[in-house]
Design a protein around this motif. Structure first.
Motif, PDB file in Angstrom:
ATOM      1  N   ASN A   1      50.116  33.182  44.360  1.00 28.71           N
ATOM      2  CA  ASN A   1      48.683  33.489  44.332  1.00 28.71           C
ATOM      3  C   ASN A   1      48.300  34.747  43.416  1.00 28.71           C
ATOM      4  O   ASN A   1      47.170  35.144  43.402  1.00 28.71           O
ATOM      5  CB  ASN A   1      48.147  34.043  45.957  1.00 28.71           C
ATOM      6  CG  ASN A   1      48.867  35.385  46.508  1.00 28.71           C
ATOM      7  OD1 ASN A   1      49.853  35.645  45.688  1.00 28.71           O
ATOM      8  ND2 ASN A   1      48.547  35.707  47.591  1.00 28.71           N
TER       9      ASN A   1
ATOM     10  N   SER B   1      47.196  35.072  40.282  1.00 31.04           N
ATOM     11  CA  SER B   1      46.591  34.242  39.205  1.00 31.04           C
ATOM     12  C   SER B   1      46.637  35.142  37.692  1.00 31.04           C
ATOM     13  O   SER B   1      46.538  34.494  36.839  1.00 31.04           O
ATOM     14  CB  SER B   1      45.192  34.004  39.666  1.00 31.04           C
ATOM     15  OG  SER B   1      44.402  35.207  39.924  1.00 31.04           O
TER      16      SER B   1
ATOM     17  N   TRP C   1      50.082  34.459  36.529  1.00 31.87           N
ATOM     18  CA  TRP C   1      50.033  33.057  35.972  1.00 31.87           C
ATOM     19  C   TRP C   1      49.344  32.809  34.787  1.00 31.87           C
ATOM     20  O   TRP C   1      49.555  32.108  33.830  1.00 31.87           O
ATOM     21  CB  TRP C   1      50.073  32.118  36.994  1.00 31.87           C
ATOM     22  CG  TRP C   1      51.102  32.051  37.869  1.00 31.87           C
ATOM     23  CD1 TRP C   1      51.141  32.516  39.223  1.00 31.87           C
ATOM     24  CD2 TRP C   1      52.267  31.405  37.644  1.00 31.87           C
ATOM     25  NE1 TRP C   1      52.346  32.160  39.923  1.00 31.87           N
ATOM     26  CE2 TRP C   1      53.147  31.653  38.826  1.00 31.87           C
ATOM     27  CE3 TRP C   1      52.895  31.036  36.399  1.00 31.87           C
ATOM     28  CZ2 TRP C   1      54.652  31.091  38.838  1.00 31.87           C
ATOM     29  CZ3 TRP C   1      54.151  30.432  36.595  1.00 31.87           C
ATOM     30  CH2 TRP C   1      55.009  30.611  37.693  1.00 31.87           C
ATOM     31  N   GLU C   2      48.091  33.447  34.750  1.00 32.55           N
ATOM     32  CA  GLU C   2      47.280  33.406  33.641  1.00 32.55           C
ATOM     33  C   GLU C   2      48.130  33.782  32.158  1.00 32.55           C
ATOM     34  O   GLU C   2      47.885  33.267  31.079  1.00 32.55           O
ATOM     35  CB  GLU C   2      46.045  34.312  33.476  1.00 32.55           C
ATOM     36  CG  GLU C   2      45.141  34.039  32.575  1.00 32.55           C
ATOM     37  CD  GLU C   2      44.410  32.667  32.326  1.00 32.55           C
ATOM     38  OE1 GLU C   2      44.078  32.296  31.219  1.00 32.55           O
ATOM     39  OE2 GLU C   2      44.265  31.964  33.523  1.00 32.55           O
TER      40      GLU C   2
ATOM     41  N   TYR D   1      54.279  25.987  35.124  1.00 29.40           N
ATOM     42  CA  TYR D   1      52.770  26.046  35.180  1.00 29.40           C
ATOM     43  C   TYR D   1      52.120  24.658  35.037  1.00 29.40           C
ATOM     44  O   TYR D   1      51.301  24.265  35.721  1.00 29.40           O
ATOM     45  CB  TYR D   1      52.267  27.149  34.322  1.00 29.40           C
ATOM     46  CG  TYR D   1      50.737  27.320  34.580  1.00 29.40           C
ATOM     47  CD1 TYR D   1      50.339  28.142  35.687  1.00 29.40           C
ATOM     48  CD2 TYR D   1      49.870  26.646  33.906  1.00 29.40           C
ATOM     49  CE1 TYR D   1      48.936  28.411  35.640  1.00 29.40           C
ATOM     50  CE2 TYR D   1      48.361  26.976  33.897  1.00 29.40           C
ATOM     51  CZ  TYR D   1      48.104  27.672  35.001  1.00 29.40           C
ATOM     52  OH  TYR D   1      46.668  27.910  35.229  1.00 29.40           O
TER      53      TYR D   1
END
Length: 316
Positions: free
Chosen positions: A67, A69, A72-73, A87
């Motif tokens: 979770n 974000s 992961w961005e 991803y």
């Protein structure tokens, strides 16, 4: 009479304190070498034996949280080709995969030895869908090597330590705890610090510290004690100093920025771990993390989560 009452009170308090200590949640931090050279390919075997004896109730791994974000961005186009690929798979499956929570729970509830290839494929896809990299890697490893893990050393902490430990302890999940929200900024600061330090003695100091750390590890590595050596407090401090730019003779803007981002990453990793431990109520928790982070994590736990007992591998 007063003496008797006092003795009773002291006895009750001592029993209460003993019970509290027995139920205290603890964190055992194991510092890893990530990938080791072929010449010392068996370095993780003693560490695995140690971890098995500890019998952890939960295994925390240096993998991004599903979770997170912000991480992961960055990671979708970041430093790791593996994370980039993961991803893309996750992004695709979130649009096409028919995830079923009832089926997922029934499948993961099976014994490892009872899981068919179809079961493993479903779990692998489910973890990709959930953007859970740590457990995607665990079940991919299980499908490839079976319940006993790889016969030959993979030379990496995951294949030789983390996932073998999870399979041996019958842990259906490992717990992600990494944070890479400012990893790009950290590496930019690293380059900046290096350029600024060309003539002020910092780079020379860093080289000397690296050589000292490397040379001190040669003999332990030969005798299959690299893991134990790496987890000596002195070794951990050297690795911390190099990663956090604490070795510098003259501070520069880039070195300060790098230290800030490194410390903040450790702070967020500690927070990720502590929050999950407090919710889980589990007593024995093992953290498997790159050795350069151990000193920083210990500092953060003791500062912000004093109710958690923190133990380093060599001090257990």
């Amino acid at each position: 009479m007063k003496t008797l009452i006092t003795l009773i009170i002291v006895f009750i308090l001592s029993i209460s304190n003993l019970s509290s200590q027995e139920n205290q949640q603890e964190i055992l931090i194991v510092g890893t070498m990530h990938t080791v050279p072929k010449i010392v390919k068996n370095s993780y075997k003693p560490m695995l034996r140690f971890a098995k004896k500890y019998k952890p109730e939960a295994i925390y791994v240096e993998s991004p949280m599903a979770n997170d974000s912000i991480s992961w961005e960055y990671l979708k186009k970041g430093w790791s080709k593996g994370y980039q690929k993961f991803y893309k798979l996750s992004d695709s499956l979130q649009k096409t995969f028919n995830y079923n929570n009832v089926k997922f729970n029934a499948t993961i509830g099976k014994n490892f030895s009872s899981m068919s290839d179809d079961d493993l494929d479903y779990l692998i896809k489910s973890f990709i869908y959930k953007r859970d990299n740590g457990n995607y890697e665990l079940y991919t490893y299980l499908k490839k090597y079976g319940v006993n893990g790889s016969k030959n050393p993979t030379r990496h902490e995951d294949g030789d330590l983390t996932y073998k430990l999870a399979l041996a302890m019958n842990h259906k999940r490992v717990i992600n705890m990494d944070d890479q929200q400012t990893n790009k900024e950290y590496h930019l600061a690293w380059n900046k610090c290096s350029k600024e330090s060309a003539k002020n003695g910092n780079n020379t100091a860093n080289s000397k510290l690296y050589k000292k750390s490397y040379n001190s590890a040669i003999l332990p590595a030969v005798f299959r004690k690299l893991g134990k050596h790496t987890n000596k407090r002195k070794s951990l401090q050297q690795l911390h100093d190099m990663a956090s730019f604490s070795y510098v003779i003259k501070d520069t803007e880039g070195c300060k920025e790098g230290r800030k981002y490194f410390d903040e990453r450790n702070m967020r990793m500690a927070k990720n771990i502590a929050k999950q431990i407090l919710v889980s109520k589990k007593t024995k928790n093992i953290i498997i993390v790159g050795a350069a982070h151990v000193i920083g994590l210990e500092k953060e736990f003791k500062k912000n989560y004093p109710h958690l007992k923190v133990i380093l591998m060599n001090e257990y």
